[in-house]
Structure formats: C-alpha cells, structure tokens
Design a protein around this motif. Structure first.
Motif, PDB file in Angstrom:
ATOM      1  N   LYS A   1       0.840  -1.204   0.000  1.00  0.00           N
ATOM      2  CA  LYS A   1       0.000   0.000   0.000  1.00  0.00           C
ATOM      3  C   LYS A   1       0.874   1.253   0.000  1.00  0.00           C
ATOM      4  CE  LYS A   1      -3.558  -2.452   2.626  1.00  0.00           C
ATOM      5  NZ  LYS A   1      -4.238  -2.569   3.938  1.00  0.00           N
ATOM      6  N   LEU A   2       1.941   1.216   0.799  1.00  0.00           N
ATOM      7  CA  LEU A   2       2.857   2.354   0.875  1.00  0.00           C
ATOM      8  C   LEU A   2       3.625   2.513  -0.437  1.00  0.00           C
ATOM      9  CD1 LEU A   2       3.667   4.474   3.005  1.00  0.00           C
ATOM     10  CD2 LEU A   2       5.558   2.975   3.644  1.00  0.00           C
ATOM     11  N   ALA A   3       4.090   1.397  -0.996  1.00  0.00           N
ATOM     12  CA  ALA A   3       4.839   1.443  -2.250  1.00  0.00           C
ATOM     13  C   ALA A   3       3.984   2.016  -3.371  1.00  0.00           C
ATOM     14  CB  ALA A   3       5.328   0.047  -2.616  1.00  0.00           C
ATOM     15  N   ILE A   4       2.719   1.617  -3.432  1.00  0.00           N
ATOM     16  CA  ILE A   4       1.811   2.124  -4.470  1.00  0.00           C
ATOM     17  C   ILE A   4       1.570   3.617  -4.286  1.00  0.00           C
ATOM     18  CG2 ILE A   4      -0.581   2.019  -5.290  1.00  0.00           C
ATOM     19  CD1 ILE A   4      -0.462  -1.026  -4.690  1.00  0.00           C
ATOM     20  N   TYR A   5       1.426   4.036  -3.029  1.00  0.00           N
ATOM     21  CA  TYR A   5       1.225   5.468  -2.764  1.00  0.00           C
ATOM     22  C   TYR A   5       2.396   6.298  -3.276  1.00  0.00           C
ATOM     23  CZ  TYR A   5       1.334   9.824  -0.114  1.00  0.00           C
ATOM     24  OH  TYR A   5       1.437  11.138   0.235  1.00  0.00           O
ATOM     25  N   TYR A   6       3.623   5.871  -2.969  1.00  0.00           N
ATOM     26  CA  TYR A   6       4.782   6.638  -3.410  1.00  0.00           C
ATOM     27  C   TYR A   6       5.021   6.509  -4.914  1.00  0.00           C
ATOM     28  CZ  TYR A   6       5.851   7.841   1.367  1.00  0.00           C
ATOM     29  OH  TYR A   6       5.775   8.353   2.644  1.00  0.00           O
ATOM     30  N   ARG A   7       4.708   5.343  -5.481  1.00  0.00           N
ATOM     31  CA  ARG A   7       4.799   5.190  -6.937  1.00  0.00           C
ATOM     32  C   ARG A   7       3.853   6.171  -7.625  1.00  0.00           C
ATOM     33  NH1 ARG A   7       1.936   0.100  -9.207  1.00  0.00           N
ATOM     34  NH2 ARG A   7       0.203   1.556  -8.830  1.00  0.00           N
TER      35      ARG A   7
END
Length: 290
Positions: free
Chosen positions: A226-232
């Motif tokens: 979820k965090l990786a998708i947010y920053y991506r």
C-alpha cells in the motif's frame, strides 16, 4: 532521550533508503543498544547565492528567518543530506527542520528562488510528510540539485520540484521502493527476554510484525505494498514522463536517469543557479509588463 527517540523512529517507521544508508542505521542502532555510541554534533550551513547563513533562534527561542538579512533576489541553497529522519539528531537537522527552513525561504521577500542540494540515500518514510506539504504548496521556483546520490525518500521529495539536475553523469538517482526493518533481539545474546501477550479482543494488534518474526511476511508485504503504491503514484503524478521501469526500486546513474525522465539534465551548481536567475528575471519582466 535522543537515543530513545532515534530507536523509536527507526522501529516505528517503514524505510525508503539505499543499502549504504541502511548499514549506517544498523551501526548506530547497535551502538546505541550496547551503550558504545558516542554522538558527534555537526553544524550544517544553509547557503545563499549571496553568502552563508545559519539557522538561529532569538532570545525567546523562536526561529529567526535567516534569509531576511540578505540582498533582495538571492537564491537559497538548502541542503538535504545524509539519512533522512523526521526529527533532528546529533549529526543533522531533521527533515521537519529542513521543511521549516524551506518555508522561511518562501516567506522571505529577499529570496527569489530555492535550490535543494541533495546527497541522501533516503530514510524514514515518516520524514517525508511535512516536507511533502511544504513542497506541494511551494510559492517560488524550486529546483533540485543532486550532488552525489538522491535515492528513495530523497527522490520522492525531489519529484515535487520544478526541475531536477545532477552534478555529473555518475550521480545516483532512484531507489523508488519501500521496506520495513524490525529490531529483533538476538535470543542467544540478549540481556533480557521480551514476552508479549495479546488478548483475544486485540488479536490483530501487531499481527504483521509478529508473523514476520516467525517467518511469515505476507501480511507485512501486503501493508508495505500500500505504501509502495502510494509513493509510486506520487512520483508518476509529479513527473508524468517518468518511465515505469524506474518504479521498482532500482538506482540509476544520472546519464541513465535523464533518458528515463527521472531528472531534467546534468549541470553544475553554477549553471543551475544561472538558469534560475534567468527564469526569475523573465518572470519579473512579464509581471512588470502586466
């Protein structure tokens, strides 16, 4: 107290950091835990195109805007260096401090533009929040200048800037990805034993971390995704031309990053300053005509 706060921040935050910075965090954490850490305070300089300035406070302890004493039209050069932590520690300002300094540059009538001079492997994801808010609402032209490395959290912050330049072809850029780190005492060598008990009413509390310690990292991966998708999504929104292949955590050299839409070119600091001065002059000319 700073030792406890540092360990708490490392333990509580997910990390976006290059492996070089991770090893340093590991060294500091272990030294704090075993009582051998000797802090060394370092004063950091905030630069201006018209001279050097330092972050100061008045007699009441309130921050003094360090830019107000400079000649009108100055460009502030603000460092974002080392491991990015939310709070300030012995070796550097916290990123919240850097965000406050940038805000003061935006507020000062003497500053015409800002350059953030970055050399960072990234750090704690929590360090980004206030800096994101400040850069999302920037009121003056703001360029990023990579002097060495701009990875992970550092690159996320730089993606908000109007332009990004690297000092040379071999500067390192990228590392857009996240991971989590937990300090788990060595069962053979620990000086104490930690026992945790969770009632049925709180069966999900710390469950991802507990399962990861036992070898099942699926829940932590789900949370980190979820965090990786947010920053991506943050990067692709800020830099629409960036190549999708850059979003999986790889670090690139500047000459590669330019072709992938991660940076806007390779320039010296003086060339970057000159471009901003020209931009500011053109804007003033347009405003004077209007």
């Amino acid at each position: 107290m700073l030792r406890q706060q540092f360990l708490q921040e490392i333990q509580a935050s997910n990390l976006m950091i290059h492996s070089s910075g991770y090893e340093m965090l590991n060294h500091i954490s272990n030294a704090i835990i075993d009582g051998t850490f000797t802090p060394e305070a370092i004063e950091q300089t905030i630069l201006s195109t018209r001279g050097d300035i330092y972050l100061e406070k008045d007699d009441a302890g309130n921050p003094v805007n360090p830019f107000d004493s400079w000649t009108e039209g100055s460009i502030a050069i603000i460092p974002l260096t080392g491991i990015m932590m939310k709070y300030g520690y012995w070796w550097s300002y916290g990123v919240d401090d850097i965000a406050a300094i940038i805000s003061m540059a935006y507020l000062s009538e003497k500053i015409s533009a800002v350059i953030i001079k970055g050399d960072t492997p990234g750090g704690s994801t929590d360090s980004l929040f206030l800096l994101q808010e400040v850069l999302l609402n920037k009121t003056k032209p703001t360029y990023g200048f990579i002097d060495g490395m701009c990875a992970s959290c550092g690159y996320i912050a730089f993606s908000y800037l109007d332009k990004i330049y690297a000092i040379n072809r071999m500067a390192r850029v990228g590392g857009i990805g996240v991971f989590a780190r937990m300090i788990v005492p060595n069962k053979d060598n620990a000086y104490y034993r930690v026992v945790e008990v969770y009632p049925d009413e709180s069966k999900d509390k710390n469950l991802p971390e507990r399962e990861a310690i036992e070898g099942n990292d699926s829940k932590m991966k789900e949370d980190l995704s979820k965090l990786a998708i947010y920053y991506r999504d943050t990067v692709t929104s800020n830099r629409p031309g960036i190549s999708e292949e850059t979003l999986t955590g790889k670090v690139y050299y500047a000459f590669e990053a330019e072709g992938l839409g991660m940076i806007d070119g390779i320039k010296s600091l003086s060339q970057t300053v000159k471009e901003l001065e020209t931009l500011v002059a053109k804007r003033k000319e347009i405003l004077s005509i209007i």
